[in-house]
Design an enzyme around this catalytic site. Sequence first.
Site, mmCIF file in Angstrom:
data_model
loop_
_atom_site.group_PDB
_atom_site.id
_atom_site.type_symbol
_atom_site.label_atom_id
_atom_site.label_comp_id
_atom_site.label_asym_id
_atom_site.label_seq_id
_atom_site.Cartn_x
_atom_site.Cartn_y
_atom_site.Cartn_z
ATOM 1 N N ARG A 98 34.938 35.469 53.931
ATOM 2 C CA ARG A 98 34.452 34.897 52.674
ATOM 3 C C ARG A 98 35.556 34.038 52.071
ATOM 4 N NH1 ARG A 98 34.474 40.500 51.921
ATOM 5 N NH2 ARG A 98 36.453 41.121 50.995
ATOM 6 N N ASN A 112 43.119 38.953 40.919
ATOM 7 C CA ASN A 112 44.173 39.915 41.263
ATOM 8 C C ASN A 112 44.837 40.551 40.041
ATOM 9 O OD1 ASN A 112 45.329 38.137 44.239
ATOM 10 N ND2 ASN A 112 43.902 39.837 44.069
ATOM 11 N N ARG A 172 44.292 44.300 39.495
ATOM 12 C CA ARG A 172 44.907 45.334 40.336
ATOM 13 C C ARG A 172 45.777 46.269 39.497
ATOM 14 N NH1 ARG A 172 46.030 43.240 46.409
ATOM 15 N NH2 ARG A 172 43.925 42.466 46.697
ATOM 16 N N ARG A 230 51.211 50.055 49.303
ATOM 17 C CA ARG A 230 50.698 48.684 49.459
ATOM 18 C C ARG A 230 51.800 47.630 49.326
ATOM 19 N NH1 ARG A 230 45.483 47.698 49.017
ATOM 20 N NH2 ARG A 230 45.887 45.731 47.992
ATOM 21 N N ASP A 246 45.298 37.689 53.805
ATOM 22 C CA ASP A 246 44.645 38.955 53.444
ATOM 23 C C ASP A 246 45.073 40.068 54.408
ATOM 24 O OD1 ASP A 246 43.036 40.653 52.040
ATOM 25 O OD2 ASP A 246 41.142 39.856 52.785
HETATM 26 C C1 FPP Z 1 46.201 40.102 50.121
HETATM 27 O O1 FPP Z 1 46.336 41.348 50.746
HETATM 28 C C2 FPP Z 1 47.447 39.564 49.632
HETATM 29 C C3 FPP Z 1 47.753 39.294 48.329
HETATM 30 C C4 FPP Z 1 46.825 39.553 47.219
HETATM 31 C C5 FPP Z 1 49.045 38.748 47.933
HETATM 32 C C6 FPP Z 1 49.725 37.802 48.874
HETATM 33 C C7 FPP Z 1 51.155 37.948 48.675
HETATM 34 C C8 FPP Z 1 52.108 37.858 49.635
HETATM 35 C C9 FPP Z 1 51.837 37.491 51.030
HETATM 36 C C10 FPP Z 1 53.488 38.209 49.310
HETATM 37 C C11 FPP Z 1 54.381 37.263 48.640
HETATM 38 C C12 FPP Z 1 54.012 35.850 48.518
HETATM 39 C C13 FPP Z 1 54.913 34.891 48.260
HETATM 40 C C14 FPP Z 1 54.433 33.515 48.022
HETATM 41 C C15 FPP Z 1 56.349 35.164 48.232
HETATM 42 P P1 FPP Z 1 45.586 42.587 50.085
HETATM 43 O O2 FPP Z 1 46.547 43.278 49.197
HETATM 44 O O3 FPP Z 1 44.333 42.138 49.457
HETATM 45 O O4 FPP Z 1 45.292 43.459 51.360
HETATM 46 P P2 FPP Z 1 44.055 44.444 51.594
HETATM 47 O O5 FPP Z 1 42.815 43.595 51.569
HETATM 48 O O6 FPP Z 1 44.350 45.024 52.948
HETATM 49 O O7 FPP Z 1 44.104 45.471 50.512
#
Ligand code: FPP
Length: 247
Positions: free
Chosen positions: A195, A69, A72, A34, A21
């Site tokens: 969480r 997700n 989004r 982002r 996260d």
């Molecule tokens: C959460 O950060 C992250 C995600 C929803 C996606 C995870 C994806 C990656 C790490 C990139 C690629 C993965 C692979 C397997 C190649 P967030 O966007 O919720 O961050 P925030 O809470 O700060 O908005």
Amino acid sequence: MDTQKKIDPNKLPQHIAIIMDGNGRWAKNRGKFRVFGHEQGAESVREIVEACAELNIPNLTLYAFSTENWRRPKLEVQALMKLLVKALDKELPTLQKNGIRLNAIGNLEALPEKARKDLISVMDRTSENTHMTLTLALSYGSREEITKTIKEISLKVKNNLISPSDINESIINNHLYTRDLPDVDLLIRTSGEQRISNFLLWQIAYAELHFTETLWPDYTKAHLYNAILDYQNRERRFGKTSEQLNA
Ligand code: FPP
């Protein structure tokens, strides 16, 4: 002594799961979109997979995309799917070289066709690897998984293949997406949120939870070593008393 050397190789978690996260906040802090955070997050994925392979952790599960997700912005979802395709293409040789089997859990039918095809191809091509299993949770939600499990078991009951009195934890386990994985020993969540967000609710029943303020794109091997040391300092009682464990 550096942190890695303090890790006891005889007390390693056999299954680490991570809620990655903070990509969005990391990018925002730098005045960027982002998606830039997700790109850097993919670099952290690479580093942490490598660290687990080096330490001989047999199972690593990453929450890459949840059922929620999909809500989004469309452009962000598309960028995440593109990043997945790019990473699969780029990392196949590394997976092979390190004996890593790629696995996926979740409603894979919901993924765009190109992403699903590439994923299945890399899973097939790495299926004989035995050093470590890397599981990506994609379009994954624990409630969806449990609902699907209940439907499948109900159908078997209806067709007289099993009787209700036969239903036990092992039968439930065998219907989950994670049927070939052991329970999670250590669950890590980055970015300061504390969480579970619909991740592996059944499988974390006895997991040790480790929360860190570090945003996922800043997460390094050193952070992982600290999480494992924290895990190794916990007393896992599984319902017993401390005295029973030390007897
Ligand atoms: C959460 O950060 C992250 C995600 C929803 C996606 C995870 C994806 C990656 C790490 C990139 C690629 C993965 C692979 C397997 C190649 P967030 O966007 O919720 O961050 P925030 O809470 O700060 O908005």
